[in-house]
Design an enzyme around this catalytic site. Structure first.
Site, PDB file in Angstrom:
ATOM      1  N   ASP A 139      -2.376   4.854  -2.732  1.00  0.00           N
ATOM      2  CA  ASP A 139      -3.567   5.655  -1.927  1.00  0.00           C
ATOM      3  C   ASP A 139      -4.424   6.977  -2.239  1.00  0.00           C
ATOM      4  O   ASP A 139      -2.666   8.292  -2.646  1.00  0.00           O
ATOM      5  CB  ASP A 139      -2.462   5.851   0.207  1.00  0.00           C
ATOM      6  CG  ASP A 139      -3.800   6.497   0.980  1.00  0.00           C
ATOM      7  OD1 ASP A 139      -4.841   5.684   1.236  1.00  0.00           O
ATOM      8  OD2 ASP A 139      -3.749   7.001   1.694  1.00  0.00           O
TER       9      ASP A 139
ATOM     10  N   ASP B 221       1.058  -1.333  -0.353  1.00  0.00           N
ATOM     11  CA  ASP B 221       0.031  -0.169  -0.047  1.00  0.00           C
ATOM     12  C   ASP B 221       1.141   1.290   0.117  1.00  0.00           C
ATOM     13  O   ASP B 221       1.329   1.087   0.994  1.00  0.00           O
ATOM     14  CB  ASP B 221      -0.739  -0.062   1.111  1.00  0.00           C
ATOM     15  CG  ASP B 221      -2.118   1.104   1.491  1.00  0.00           C
ATOM     16  OD1 ASP B 221      -2.938   0.452   1.379  1.00  0.00           O
ATOM     17  OD2 ASP B 221      -2.156   2.273   0.579  1.00  0.00           O
TER      18      ASP B 221
ATOM     19  N   GLU C  94      -6.656   4.420  -5.020  1.00  0.00           N
ATOM     20  CA  GLU C  94      -8.177   4.538  -4.749  1.00  0.00           C
ATOM     21  C   GLU C  94      -7.927   5.699  -5.012  1.00  0.00           C
ATOM     22  O   GLU C  94      -7.442   6.904  -5.149  1.00  0.00           O
ATOM     23  CB  GLU C  94      -7.424   5.159  -3.251  1.00  0.00           C
ATOM     24  CG  GLU C  94      -8.634   4.822  -2.491  1.00  0.00           C
ATOM     25  CD  GLU C  94      -8.178   5.517  -0.962  1.00  0.00           C
ATOM     26  OE1 GLU C  94      -7.139   6.025  -0.676  1.00  0.00           O
ATOM     27  OE2 GLU C  94      -9.449   4.968   0.033  1.00  0.00           O
TER      28      GLU C  94
ATOM     29  N   HIS D 181     -10.869  -1.272   4.955  1.00  0.00           N
ATOM     30  CA  HIS D 181     -10.524  -0.570   5.907  1.00  0.00           C
ATOM     31  C   HIS D 181     -10.614   0.464   6.813  1.00  0.00           C
ATOM     32  O   HIS D 181     -10.806   0.840   8.051  1.00  0.00           O
ATOM     33  CB  HIS D 181      -9.091  -0.582   6.514  1.00  0.00           C
ATOM     34  CG  HIS D 181      -8.773  -0.055   5.948  1.00  0.00           C
ATOM     35  ND1 HIS D 181      -8.123   0.295   3.878  1.00  0.00           N
ATOM     36  CD2 HIS D 181      -7.291   1.637   6.006  1.00  0.00           C
ATOM     37  CE1 HIS D 181      -7.722   1.446   4.331  1.00  0.00           C
ATOM     38  NE2 HIS D 181      -7.650   2.186   4.690  1.00  0.00           N
ATOM     39  N   ASP D 182     -11.714   1.533   5.653  1.00  0.00           N
ATOM     40  CA  ASP D 182     -12.186   3.020   6.002  1.00  0.00           C
ATOM     41  C   ASP D 182     -13.425   2.905   6.171  1.00  0.00           C
ATOM     42  O   ASP D 182     -14.663   3.935   6.252  1.00  0.00           O
ATOM     43  CB  ASP D 182     -12.414   3.781   4.506  1.00  0.00           C
ATOM     44  CG  ASP D 182     -10.381   3.876   4.901  1.00  0.00           C
ATOM     45  OD1 ASP D 182     -10.245   4.385   3.729  1.00  0.00           O
ATOM     46  OD2 ASP D 182      -9.287   3.684   5.769  1.00  0.00           O
TER      47      ASP D 182
HETATM   48  O1  TEU Z   1      -8.250   7.364   2.675  1.00  0.00           O
HETATM   49  C1  TEU Z   1      -8.760   8.102   2.116  1.00  0.00           C
HETATM   50  C2  TEU Z   1     -10.274   9.479   2.433  1.00  0.00           C
HETATM   51  O2  TEU Z   1     -10.490  10.197   2.416  1.00  0.00           O
HETATM   52  C3  TEU Z   1     -10.710   8.613   3.589  1.00  0.00           C
HETATM   53  O3  TEU Z   1      -9.880   8.686   4.796  1.00  0.00           O
HETATM   54  C4  TEU Z   1     -12.191   8.395   3.811  1.00  0.00           C
HETATM   55  O4  TEU Z   1     -12.035  10.307   3.098  1.00  0.00           O
HETATM   56  C5  TEU Z   1     -12.929   8.481   4.871  1.00  0.00           C
HETATM   57  O5  TEU Z   1     -12.240   7.207   5.031  1.00  0.00           O
HETATM   58  C6  TEU Z   1     -14.054   9.193   4.888  1.00  0.00           C
HETATM   59  O6  TEU Z   1     -14.284   8.070   5.903  1.00  0.00           O
HETATM   60  C7  TEU Z   1      -6.944   6.271   2.628  1.00  0.00           C
HETATM   61  C8  TEU Z   1      -6.841   5.285   3.312  1.00  0.00           C
HETATM   62  O7  TEU Z   1      -7.755   4.483   2.914  1.00  0.00           O
HETATM   63  C9  TEU Z   1      -7.159   6.236   4.943  1.00  0.00           C
HETATM   64  O8  TEU Z   1      -7.236   4.730   5.784  1.00  0.00           O
HETATM   65  C10 TEU Z   1      -6.434   7.260   5.304  1.00  0.00           C
HETATM   66  O9  TEU Z   1      -6.789   7.115   6.347  1.00  0.00           O
HETATM   67  C11 TEU Z   1      -6.658   8.293   4.111  1.00  0.00           C
HETATM   68  O10 TEU Z   1      -6.187   7.627   3.316  1.00  0.00           O
HETATM   69  C12 TEU Z   1      -5.190   9.098   4.630  1.00  0.00           C
HETATM   70  O11 TEU Z   1      -4.176   8.269   4.020  1.00  0.00           O
END
Ligand code: TEU
Ligand code: CA
Length: 545
Positions: A206, A105, A248, A320-321
């Site tokens: 990411d 990642d 992403e 994971h989000d």
């Molecule tokens: O996530 C992109 C992101 O914008 C997400 O955080 C989203 O906006 C949020 O989860 C909505 O609930 C990526 C990664 O997947 C995330 O885990 C990181 O926190 C973020 O980028 C920063 O690197």
């Protein structure tokens, strides 16, 4: 046979299923309560039994863990909490021997503020690393503009010693990198080539559409130089090497996704776009929006038809989000397993590369936790901000519980034993109390478990060309219970039908399919004319009728 000998050929990822691991919560091997690389290696037999082709590991690089590893302080070092570079090499080798690739990642939009580059950058305006980041002169009480950061608060942080602000779309501990600076791009490309040389099978990238931005104009993604940067990134690193790459891209629309996943391989294999995953949100993830199944079907149909022959979809419900899909859009009560299976059948019958998030194959659910158990700065900041801006605490709690990223980050549930077999120590995050009923050991012992539905879906994808090759025709678009569609291609025709509701649904099986038994049925042979609550089935016919 190994991954590189058995599976690694141009476009291998079009027939593959990837499994996302959140290393911190997958398996702890040394008893410190934190998941680690040796723990993943110890679970490779389980993953091989499931049948997945590659493992996407959320970041395992050196990090102060402000954002659980998405704040990297050294891109070339494995964080000691996860183990060593040799542990990663051992994992890559052991996975390869099982025909499984390892996907890392990459967080290229920002670093940790503890990264050497930022530590140097903030020393002085003429430091060689200063312009690795985005700075603006100003005064303590007047940031350049009112931009807000994703995790709350302003997107600008004041550095008194410099008389400047720096820009961060996420936490203040995650300063955005300045991709306009060729030295930044070169350093990142060199790092990526280091990992390619270590034998990884690909990368997840990411917030990759946010690397081109115009902070002065409030533009945080899809900046004018984005495609230039992405094509250079491809040429300078993974391009032409048959690695799987998935970007992403929260800001992706169909036109952009076609560029990102162009069949000529000039950018990525595919992207994660999120149109279908925000239908239940009204602007903010903390504000629920009523929605109905036809909206989801229309969105998925648009992306299936829009990228057919013109790009490639990623297919996911979880990561994971995101909260766990069985709690979010299934039924995590009486129909938990059936609803998990039905959602899996709908997703895995589509064209694209499916992603299984750790525990999804068990039907793991959201956790009934609150601020004392949450470990995600996004959840904690949101709860505090909601309460501070007038939302009564019980409503704030419910809003965050519904969508908290923590729901996906509770430890993987392996057994009904202490800490669900995740650790012999004290877990960094509380285990979901339902682990005694929902765990891998029980699933493997139950032929009717969600696990075996996933295993069967993966096997069907590999044995039937229609999954990767077929087109997409949505059936009964207005039905508010049934999600049904046809796929034609690869010399086959496939019908997928699922009742995504807790009530029986009428469904007239098209005549061509009435004569054949389903290739997969989650609740035994379907009754003609109807689908039971959360029942799903999949039929295959030779020929492209
Ligand atoms: O996530 C992109 C992101 O914008 C997400 O955080 C989203 O906006 C949020 O989860 C909505 O609930 C990526 C990664 O997947 C995330 O885990 C990181 O926190 C973020 O980028 C920063 O690197
Ligand atoms: Ca550990």
């Amino acid at each position: 046979m190994t991954f590189w000998a058995q599976k690694h050929r141009p476009g291998w990822w079009k027939n593959a299923v990837l499994y996302q691991i959140y290393p911190k919560s997958f398996q702890d091997a040394n008893g410190d309560g934190i998941g680690d690389l040796p723990g993943i290696t110890a679970r490779l037999d389980y993953l091989q039994t499931l049948g997945v082709d590659a493992l996407w590991l959320s970041p395992i690089f050196a990090s102060p863990q402000v954002d659980n590893g998405y704040d990297i302080s050294d891109y070339r070092a494995v964080d000691p909490m996860f183990g060593t570079l040799d542990d990663l090499r051992a994992l890559i080798r052991a996975a390869d021997a099982r025909g499984i690739g390892i996907v890392l990642d990459l967080v290229l939009n920002h670093t940790s503020d503890q990264h050497r580059w930022f530590q140097e950058a903030k020393k002085s305006k003429d430091n060689p690393c200063h312009d690795y980041y985005i700075w603006r002169d100003g005064t303590p009480d007047a940031p350049p503009n009112g931009m807000k950061a994703t995790f709350g608060g302003p997107a600008w942080t004041w550095v008194p010693e410099l008389g400047q602000y720096y820009f961060h779309q996420f936490a203040p501990q995650q300063p955005d990198l300045n991709w306009e600076n060729p030295a930044v791009r070169r350093a990142l490309y060199d790092m990526i080539n280091f990992w390619i040389a270590e034998g990884v099978a690909g990368f997840r990238l990411d917030v990759i559409d946010q690397i081109a931005k115009e902070p002065d104009n409030g533009i945080t993604a899809n900046g004018p130089r984005l495609m230039e940067f992405l094509r250079e990134l491809n040429r300078e690193t993974f391009g032409g090497k048959d690695l799987v790459t998935v970007g992403e891209a929260w800001g992706a629309d169909l036109a952009r996704a076609r560029q990102y996943s162009a069949p000529d391989g000039s950018v990525f294999s595919m992207v994660f776009q999120f149109e279908q995953m925000v239908l239940d949100q009204d602007g903010s993830k903390w504000k629920a929006r009523p929605w109905a199944l036809p909206e989801l079907k229309a969105s998925i149909a648009k992306w299936q038809q829009g990228l057919h022959g013109a790009g490639w979809n990623s297919l996911f419900w979880n990561n994971h989000d995101l909260p766990r899909i069985v709690s979010r859009w299934g039924d995590d009560g009486a129909h938990r397993a059936d609803s998990a299976k039905a959602l899996a059948v709908v997703l895995h019958g589509l064209q694209g590369t499916p992603y299984i998030y750790q525990g999804e194959e068990l039907g793991m659910t959201n956790a009934p936790f609150g601020p004392q158990d949450w470990r995600d700065l996004e959840s904690l900041n949101a709860y505090r901000e909601l309460c501070q801006t007038g939302t009564p605490p019980p409503q704030a709690l419910a809003a965050v519980q519904r969508m908290a990223r923590d729901n996906a980050r509770t430890p993987m549930q392996w057994t009904a034993g202490p800490n669900a077999g995740f650790t012999t120590g004290t877990p960094w995050m509380r285990v979901n109390p339902n682990y005694t009923a929902i765990n891998a050991e029980a699933a493997l012992a139950d032929p009717g478990s969600v696990f075996y539905t996933y295993q069967k879906l993966i096997a069907l994808r590999k044995a039937n060309p229609v999954f990767a090759a077929g087109d997409f025709t949505l059936l009964c678009p207005g039905d508010t219970q049934v999600f049904a569609y046809l796929r034609r291609g690869g010399g086959q025709t496939m019908l997928v039908a699922a009742n995504l509701s807790g009530r029986p649904a009428a469904f007239a099986l098209p005549a061509d399919f009435a004569a054949v038994p389903p290739a997969l049925a989650t609740q035994g042979a379907p009754t003609p004319g109807t689908l039971r609550p959360w029942e799903a089935a999949l039929w295959l016919l030779p020929g492209e009728a």
